[in-house]
Design a protein around this motif. Structure first.
Motif, PDB file in Angstrom:
ATOM      1  N   UNK A 135      50.643   2.517   7.383  1.00  0.00           N
ATOM      2  CA  UNK A 135      50.476   3.275   6.142  1.00  0.00           C
ATOM      3  C   UNK A 135      50.679   2.382   4.924  1.00  0.00           C
ATOM      4  N   UNK A 136      51.580   1.428   5.030  1.00  0.00           N
ATOM      5  CA  UNK A 136      51.845   0.511   3.919  1.00  0.00           C
ATOM      6  C   UNK A 136      50.641  -0.398   3.705  1.00  0.00           C
ATOM      7  N   UNK A 137      50.090  -0.921   4.810  1.00  0.00           N
ATOM      8  CA  UNK A 137      48.906  -1.798   4.698  1.00  0.00           C
ATOM      9  C   UNK A 137      47.728  -1.042   4.104  1.00  0.00           C
ATOM     10  N   UNK A 138      47.548   0.220   4.514  1.00  0.00           N
ATOM     11  CA  UNK A 138      46.454   1.033   3.968  1.00  0.00           C
ATOM     12  C   UNK A 138      46.667   1.257   2.473  1.00  0.00           C
ATOM     13  N   UNK A 139      47.885   1.586   2.078  1.00  0.00           N
ATOM     14  CA  UNK A 139      48.185   1.806   0.663  1.00  0.00           C
ATOM     15  C   UNK A 139      47.889   0.547  -0.155  1.00  0.00           C
ATOM     16  N   UNK A 140      48.343  -0.601   0.328  1.00  0.00           N
ATOM     17  CA  UNK A 140      48.107  -1.854  -0.398  1.00  0.00           C
ATOM     18  C   UNK A 140      46.616  -2.152  -0.514  1.00  0.00           C
ATOM     19  N   UNK A 141      45.881  -1.881   0.548  1.00  0.00           N
ATOM     20  CA  UNK A 141      44.425  -2.109   0.506  1.00  0.00           C
ATOM     21  C   UNK A 141      43.769  -1.193  -0.521  1.00  0.00           C
ATOM     22  N   UNK A 142      44.213   0.071  -0.571  1.00  0.00           N
ATOM     23  CA  UNK A 142      43.657   1.019  -1.545  1.00  0.00           C
ATOM     24  C   UNK A 142      43.978   0.596  -2.977  1.00  0.00           C
ATOM     25  N   UNK A 143      45.194   0.119  -3.213  1.00  0.00           N
ATOM     26  CA  UNK A 143      45.584  -0.360  -4.541  1.00  0.00           C
ATOM     27  C   UNK A 143      44.726  -1.557  -4.925  1.00  0.00           C
ATOM     28  N   UNK A 144      44.566  -2.471  -3.995  1.00  0.00           N
ATOM     29  CA  UNK A 144      43.758  -3.667  -4.247  1.00  0.00           C
ATOM     30  C   UNK A 144      42.329  -3.290  -4.609  1.00  0.00           C
ATOM     31  N   UNK A 145      41.738  -2.419  -3.814  1.00  0.00           N
ATOM     32  CA  UNK A 145      40.349  -2.006  -4.056  1.00  0.00           C
ATOM     33  C   UNK A 145      40.201  -1.257  -5.377  1.00  0.00           C
ATOM     34  N   UNK A 146      41.127  -0.344  -5.661  1.00  0.00           N
ATOM     35  CA  UNK A 146      41.014   0.442  -6.899  1.00  0.00           C
ATOM     36  C   UNK A 146      41.212  -0.448  -8.123  1.00  0.00           C
ATOM     37  N   UNK A 147      42.126  -1.394  -8.047  1.00  0.00           N
ATOM     38  CA  UNK A 147      42.331  -2.288  -9.184  1.00  0.00           C
ATOM     39  C   UNK A 147      41.145  -3.226  -9.368  1.00  0.00           C
ATOM     40  N   UNK A 148      40.546  -3.646  -8.283  1.00  0.00           N
ATOM     41  CA  UNK A 148      39.370  -4.516  -8.389  1.00  0.00           C
ATOM     42  C   UNK A 148      38.206  -3.773  -9.042  1.00  0.00           C
ATOM     43  N   UNK A 149      37.989  -2.523  -8.635  1.00  0.00           N
ATOM     44  CA  UNK A 149      36.899  -1.728  -9.221  1.00  0.00           C
ATOM     45  C   UNK A 149      37.178  -1.426 -10.686  1.00  0.00           C
ATOM     46  N   UNK A 150      38.416  -1.095 -11.002  1.00  0.00           N
ATOM     47  CA  UNK A 150      38.776  -0.743 -12.373  1.00  0.00           C
ATOM     48  C   UNK A 150      38.592  -1.924 -13.323  1.00  0.00           C
ATOM     49  N   UNK A 151      38.789  -3.126 -12.819  1.00  0.00           N
ATOM     50  CA  UNK A 151      38.657  -4.319 -13.649  1.00  0.00           C
ATOM     51  C   UNK A 151      37.309  -4.996 -13.484  1.00  0.00           C
ATOM     52  N   UNK A 152      36.506  -4.514 -12.557  1.00  0.00           N
ATOM     53  CA  UNK A 152      35.203  -5.113 -12.341  1.00  0.00           C
ATOM     54  C   UNK A 152      35.257  -6.475 -11.674  1.00  0.00           C
ATOM     55  N   UNK A 153      36.353  -6.736 -10.983  1.00  0.00           N
ATOM     56  CA  UNK A 153      36.514  -8.034 -10.326  1.00  0.00           C
ATOM     57  C   UNK A 153      36.625  -7.804  -8.825  1.00  0.00           C
ATOM     58  N   UNK A 154      35.638  -8.222  -8.073  1.00  0.00           N
ATOM     59  CA  UNK A 154      35.755  -8.050  -6.622  1.00  0.00           C
ATOM     60  C   UNK A 154      36.711  -9.091  -6.037  1.00  0.00           C
ATOM     61  N   UNK A 155      37.575  -8.619  -5.155  1.00  0.00           N
ATOM     62  CA  UNK A 155      38.424  -9.553  -4.428  1.00  0.00           C
ATOM     63  C   UNK A 155      37.626 -10.034  -3.240  1.00  0.00           C
ATOM     64  N   UNK A 156      37.469 -11.316  -3.158  1.00  0.00           N
ATOM     65  CA  UNK A 156      36.735 -11.887  -2.027  1.00  0.00           C
ATOM     66  C   UNK A 156      37.712 -12.687  -1.191  1.00  0.00           C
ATOM     67  N   UNK A 157      37.529 -12.565   0.112  1.00  0.00           N
ATOM     68  CA  UNK A 157      38.357 -13.364   0.991  1.00  0.00           C
ATOM     69  C   UNK A 157      37.994 -14.815   0.784  1.00  0.00           C
ATOM     70  N   UNK A 158      39.013 -15.648   0.737  1.00  0.00           N
ATOM     71  CA  UNK A 158      38.744 -17.068   0.601  1.00  0.00           C
ATOM     72  C   UNK A 158      38.215 -17.573   1.930  1.00  0.00           C
ATOM     73  N   UNK A 159      37.130 -18.323   1.840  1.00  0.00           N
ATOM     74  CA  UNK A 159      36.562 -18.882   3.068  1.00  0.00           C
ATOM     75  C   UNK A 159      37.380 -20.086   3.482  1.00  0.00           C
TER      76      UNK A 159
END
Length: 178
Positions: A135-159
């Protein structure tokens, strides 16, 4: 009265017998990470004590951790634009808005890492660690995604960088001809 007796020393006027007094331990300089981990652990413990009714650490679960993370948002410094905001999706808005300040995803992620380690260092079992739950990992992922969308910055995994071996020809010095 001398200063040593006022400080609780074993001299005359001491209110406690010498064997009960704690020896002075030399202060060990903790790393920045260890200091922060201790501070975070103490803050979380205080948060649990302040709940009505107080929550013993042994009864703490993922729900308490999620409540704690949401509680921390009120102290955040990261502007997170709401869907109805004219600046939603803009990384650098041209004017101020009334959208809330929240904890940044990276700060929450690091906090959970420190609390997860502190829980186990303080006698908690890895199997019952409330900071490591799904549940904690899901919450953190949701926060990450919502903040990325709100700021218009996609989080990309580093290759991962591919390491290539240097061939003999690549090792030869380059000789410039004049």
């Amino acid at each position: 009265m001398n200063p040593s007796s006022m400080a609780g020393g074993s001299g005359e006027g001491s209110s406690r017998p010498a064997e009960e007094q704690r020896p002075v331990q030399p202060s060990v300089q903790l790393s920045r990470y260890e200091s922060q981990k201790r501070r975070d652990w103490n803050t979380f413990g205080q948060y649990l004590k302040n709940q009505r009714p107080p929550v013993p650490l042994a009864q703490c679960n993922c729900a308490h951790v999620l409540e704690f993370l949401r509680y921390l948002d009120q102290f955040g410094k990261t502007k997170v634009h709401l869907h109805g905001c004219a600046f939603f999706g803009q990384s650098e808005p041209p004017a101020p808005c009334t959208c809330p300040l929240k904890q940044a995803w990276g700060s929450l992620d690091a906090l959970i890492g420190r609390l997860r380690a502190a829980y186990e260092e303080n006698g908690g079992s890895p199997e019952t660690n409330p900071f490591g739950g799904g549940q904690i990992r899901v919450y953190l992922r949701e926060v990450k995604d919502s903040q990325a969308k709100a700021r218009g910055i996609p989080y990309k995994k580093k290759k991962k960088r591919v390491r290539r071996s240097i061939s003999e020809e690549d090792r030869k010095p380059i000789v410039q001809s004049s």
